[in-house]
Motif scaffolding. Structure first.
Motif, PDB file in Angstrom:
ATOM      1  N   LEU A   1       0.838  -1.202   0.000  1.00  0.00           N
ATOM      2  CA  LEU A   1       0.000   0.000   0.000  1.00  0.00           C
ATOM      3  C   LEU A   1       0.874   1.254   0.000  1.00  0.00           C
ATOM      4  O   LEU A   1       0.620   2.224  -0.722  1.00  0.00           O
ATOM      5  N   MET A   2       1.926   1.217   0.820  1.00  0.00           N
ATOM      6  CA  MET A   2       2.832   2.374   0.886  1.00  0.00           C
ATOM      7  C   MET A   2       3.546   2.562  -0.438  1.00  0.00           C
ATOM      8  O   MET A   2       3.727   3.671  -0.922  1.00  0.00           O
TER       9      MET A   2
ATOM     10  N   GLY B   1       6.591  11.030   8.010  1.00  0.00           N
ATOM     11  CA  GLY B   1       5.358  11.559   7.417  1.00  0.00           C
ATOM     12  C   GLY B   1       4.414  10.473   6.907  1.00  0.00           C
ATOM     13  O   GLY B   1       3.538  10.742   6.097  1.00  0.00           O
ATOM     14  N   VAL B   2       4.615   9.247   7.372  1.00  0.00           N
ATOM     15  CA  VAL B   2       3.686   8.182   6.991  1.00  0.00           C
ATOM     16  C   VAL B   2       2.524   8.196   7.980  1.00  0.00           C
ATOM     17  O   VAL B   2       2.741   8.105   9.180  1.00  0.00           O
ATOM     18  N   PRO B   3       1.285   8.334   7.491  1.00  0.00           N
ATOM     19  CA  PRO B   3       0.153   8.454   8.420  1.00  0.00           C
ATOM     20  C   PRO B   3       0.076   7.294   9.392  1.00  0.00           C
ATOM     21  O   PRO B   3       0.275   6.140   9.018  1.00  0.00           O
TER      22      PRO B   3
ATOM     23  N   ALA C   1       1.492   4.238  -2.745  1.00  0.00           N
ATOM     24  CA  ALA C   1       1.332   5.642  -2.362  1.00  0.00           C
ATOM     25  C   ALA C   1       2.639   6.418  -2.531  1.00  0.00           C
ATOM     26  O   ALA C   1       2.710   7.598  -2.201  1.00  0.00           O
TER      27      ALA C   1
ATOM     28  N   GLN D   1       5.112   8.395  11.913  1.00  0.00           N
ATOM     29  CA  GLN D   1       4.365   9.541  11.395  1.00  0.00           C
ATOM     30  C   GLN D   1       5.176  10.826  11.562  1.00  0.00           C
ATOM     31  O   GLN D   1       5.227  11.667  10.665  1.00  0.00           O
TER      32      GLN D   1
ATOM     33  N   ALA E   1      -2.399   6.050  10.577  1.00  0.00           N
ATOM     34  CA  ALA E   1      -3.521   5.162  10.248  1.00  0.00           C
ATOM     35  C   ALA E   1      -3.047   3.857   9.636  1.00  0.00           C
ATOM     36  O   ALA E   1      -3.778   2.869   9.641  1.00  0.00           O
ATOM     37  N   LEU E   2      -1.837   3.840   9.122  1.00  0.00           N
ATOM     38  CA  LEU E   2      -1.282   2.597   8.582  1.00  0.00           C
ATOM     39  C   LEU E   2      -1.320   1.485   9.633  1.00  0.00           C
ATOM     40  O   LEU E   2      -1.553   0.319   9.316  1.00  0.00           O
TER      41      LEU E   2
ATOM     42  N   ILE F   1       5.606   5.756  -1.004  1.00  0.00           N
ATOM     43  CA  ILE F   1       6.446   5.811   0.190  1.00  0.00           C
ATOM     44  C   ILE F   1       7.342   4.580   0.174  1.00  0.00           C
ATOM     45  O   ILE F   1       6.909   3.502  -0.242  1.00  0.00           O
TER      46      ILE F   1
END
Lengths: 373, 294
Positions: free
Chosen positions: A29-30, A313-315, A33, A309, A317-318, A35
């Motif tokens: 998923l990252m 800067g990775v949310p 996105a 986070q 919510a992951l 990342i």
């Protein structure tokens, strides 16, 4: 002894695979996105274990999580879906702090009193759901969740109204409990507190619970309500008691957080521990010792997730995504089992495996929550 | 205010009638809310948003369908997984797309349409005939759903599958297919409900903006005894509670506003207490069906 060891190794494989798959999918998923998942996961790992201080922080989070998950495991074993950990945690904390701030007793008496108050607070809050389940067949998933929201607003009202600290410059918080009541810090310079010991005692307590008559009855009620009824167990009584203990433990988790970390009531103190504890309990297959491991793991995930986070800067919510995926993979393990059994059946045609498969199918049916109708 | 509860409830009626309990509505609603907002933001068209919300809801509920029908997992746990995953994924994607710290972006939401003449009726007019188009669409969907469930072959099949899957199977009805369709219909409705939150009622997406409505919707379904019209009534009560709360707050009644905010949740518990004992659940409710098993 050897057998126990073998069993526990066998037991640990499905959750491990589930977590691995969840991490892989989270990484994918990252990647999509844009990342770099390796950078993100490294940061997460460092955040959780990077220094003594970080490890202590992870343990501090693991304490309430483990206690909550213990409570949830008791209810889930009886197939009572108590998802109200957050609310019971909150009400337990409210009761305990209220007692601590109200009664001018010596600390040696007051501290045990707050402990009992926390248990009763949580237990009564969950007991509402248990009672309306037993009496009116009201779905406990919904009632416990609704009670979470109600507890949330109750706490908000208290810390902004009747229990607000008059010297708190208008911050929504209660007064601090006196220093003699606070759980001592175990490791200088960290927040690691004596609550750890309380958690260990509770783990042993729940381990013993499953070896007691009441624990046995609870398990039977979970396996098959009709069988339990026929063998003379008062199912409704067990439902209420189970819910009471389960929620009481959640209240104790609240006590721990109040007397070990915050020393006062604040808004939204449970902060989603309840949901997380469900994941912890499920991945541990409701086993008290497994809960210690998975509780520690998910506490690390949360601690590290915050760092991730902040630094990358990775949310955050992951972390929730990984939790959801982990449950999905854990409950999907039957697919693997079916596939394996099918393979076995075609390879050597002995009927016993076939019987096993269909029997496990039947067990699923009788176990399903519909039997509480 | 009733709509974001009513839409998921209507969808859940299909799902539960076919024998599946989808407790993951909360997650589906959030995914729908995200889809609605993203679609609108990038296309500039609210209807693209609506379609994307429905698509998100359907896609996301496929997970529930696989877990409950094919894998035959415990539906309560599957629902919880979906709730947690939906909340996490919607927030994660929103942050990835729009950044972590910036002020939330917003769009121009659906505007209220006053129906001429009818909206002039005192009291009833403003209550019933001054809404945005999604609200009117919801009323239409209630009627359509009721007709589909009660008067069509498909509706008959759904009920057969929910009451007695073995018998339905022996009549040549594909139990798995019907259940898949019903869970996905449920997802479409919940997704639309989510869109109503983000682009009808508000103008942006917020974390956890569903605030328990997915679970309230399940309570409404039980209250409605699986009938769309009664669900309309049930959801209306909740809408009323929310509206009342806003009104009382505006007037300045000396009740703490936290109590008023908690009102819908208290109401849900009371509703469940009053209806659960009598409710006749579909016979095969939450029972996974296994063709190979007699």
């Amino acid at each position: 002894m050897k057998k126990i060891l073998q069993d526990s190794i066998k037991g640990i494989i499905p959750p491990l695979v589930a977590i691995l798959l969840a991490f892989l999918l989270g990484g994918l998923l990252m990647k999509i996105a844009g990342i770099n998942p390796i950078v993100a996961y490294t940061s997460l790992f460092k955040g959780a274990f990077g220094s003594n201080h970080r490890i202590a922080e992870t343990i501090v989070r693991a304490i309430p999580l483990i206690i909550l998950a213990l409570g949830i495991s008791i209810a889930f074993k009886a197939r009572i879906w108590n998802i109200g950990g957050d609310g019971q945690f909150t009400v337990g904390a409210i009761f305990a702090v209220f007692v601590a701030l109200t009664f001018p007793l010596p600390n040696a008496i007051l501290l045990p009193l707050t402990f009992i108050a926390a248990f009763i607070g949580g237990a009564c809050w969950g007991g509402i759901a248990g009672f309306v389940k037993a009496k009116f067949n009201a779905n406990e998933v919904i009632t416990t969740l609704m009670l979470n929201y109600i507890a949330f607003y109750l706490l908000e009202w208290l810390v902004k109204g009747p229990m607000m600290d008059s010297n708190g410059h208008g911050f929504p918080q209660s007064e601090l409990i006196n220093e003699g009541l606070r759980l001592p810090v175990l490791l200088q310079g960290t927040r690691l507190h004596l609550g750890l010991l309380v958690a260990v005692v509770l783990v042993i307590g729940v381990y013993m619970f499953w070896r007691s008559t009441l624990g046995f009855k609870t398990e039977i009620v979970g396996q098959n309500r009709e069988v339990a009824q026929y063998s003379g167990i008062k199912v409704n009584k067990i439902i209420v008691i189970t819910m009471f203990i389960s929620a009481g433990l959640a209240g104790l988790a609240g006590w721990n957080e109040m007397f070990g970390v915050h020393y006062r009531l604040l808004e939204n103190i449970s902060g989603g521990y309840g949901n997380l504890a469900i994941v912890v309990a499920l991945l541990a297959d409701l086993n008290p010792l497994g809960i210690v491991v998975s509780g520690f793991f998910f506490a690390a995930l949360v601690t590290g997730g915050n760092t991730m986070q902040r630094m990358e800067g990775v949310p955050f919510a992951l972390v929730d995504v990984i939790q959801g995926l982990a449950i999905i993979f854990v409950i999907s393990r039957v697919v693997y089992r079916r596939w394996r059994d099918n393979g076995a059946r075609t390879n050597n045609d002995n009927g016993i495996l076939g019987k096993l498969v269909s029997r496990s199918g039947k067990n699923e049916r009788t176990n399903s929550p519909a039997s509480n109708r | 205010m009733s709509v974001p509860i009513l839409l998921p409830a209507i969808g859940e009626i299909f799902t539960q009638r076919s024998g599946i309990l989808n407790l993951g509505l909360e997650g589906v609603i959030l995914m729908g809310a995200l889809g609605g907002f993203v679609g609108t933001y990038y296309s500039g068209s609210l209807w693209v948003g609506v379609m994307l919300a429905v698509a998100f809801g359907m896609l996301f509920s496929v997970i529930m369908a696989v877990l409950s029908v094919t894998i035959r997992a415990n539906q309560v746990i599957a629902g919880l997984a979906l709730t947690i995953l939906g909340a996490g994924l919607s927030t994660f994607l929103f942050r990835i797309i729009f950044g972590i710290k910036k002020l939330p972006p917003s769009i121009e939401p659906f505007q209220a349409i006053k129906i001429p003449v009818l909206s002039e009726i005192p009291i009833l007019g403003p209550v019933l005939f001054q809404h945005n188009i999604l609200v009117y669409l919801t009323f239409v969907l209630v009627i359509v759903s009721a007709i589909v469930l009660e008067k069509t072959t498909f509706g008959l099949k759904v009920r057969a599958v929910g009451e007695h899957p073995q018998a339905a199977d022996s009549k040549g009805i594909n139990v798995y297919l019907i259940r898949y369709i019903c869970v996905i219909i449920g997802g479409a409705f919940a997704g639309l409900g989510g869109a109503f939150l983000s682009i009808g009622y508000m103008n942006t997406f917020l974390d956890q903006m569903s605030a328990g409505r997915g679970f309230i919707a399940v309570a409404v379904v039980i209250f409605a005894r699986w009938n769309p019209y009664r669900a309309l009534g049930g959801a209306f009560v909740f809408g009323l509670a929310s509206a009342l709360q806003l009104r009382l707050q505006a007037v300045g009644v000396p009740i703490p506003h936290q109590f008023l905010l908690a009102l819908p949740y208290i109401l849900t518990i009371l509703v469940l207490i009053s209806v659960s004992k009598k409710a006749e659940f579909p016979k095969a409710f939450t029972l996974p069906y296994n063709r190979g098993e007699r």
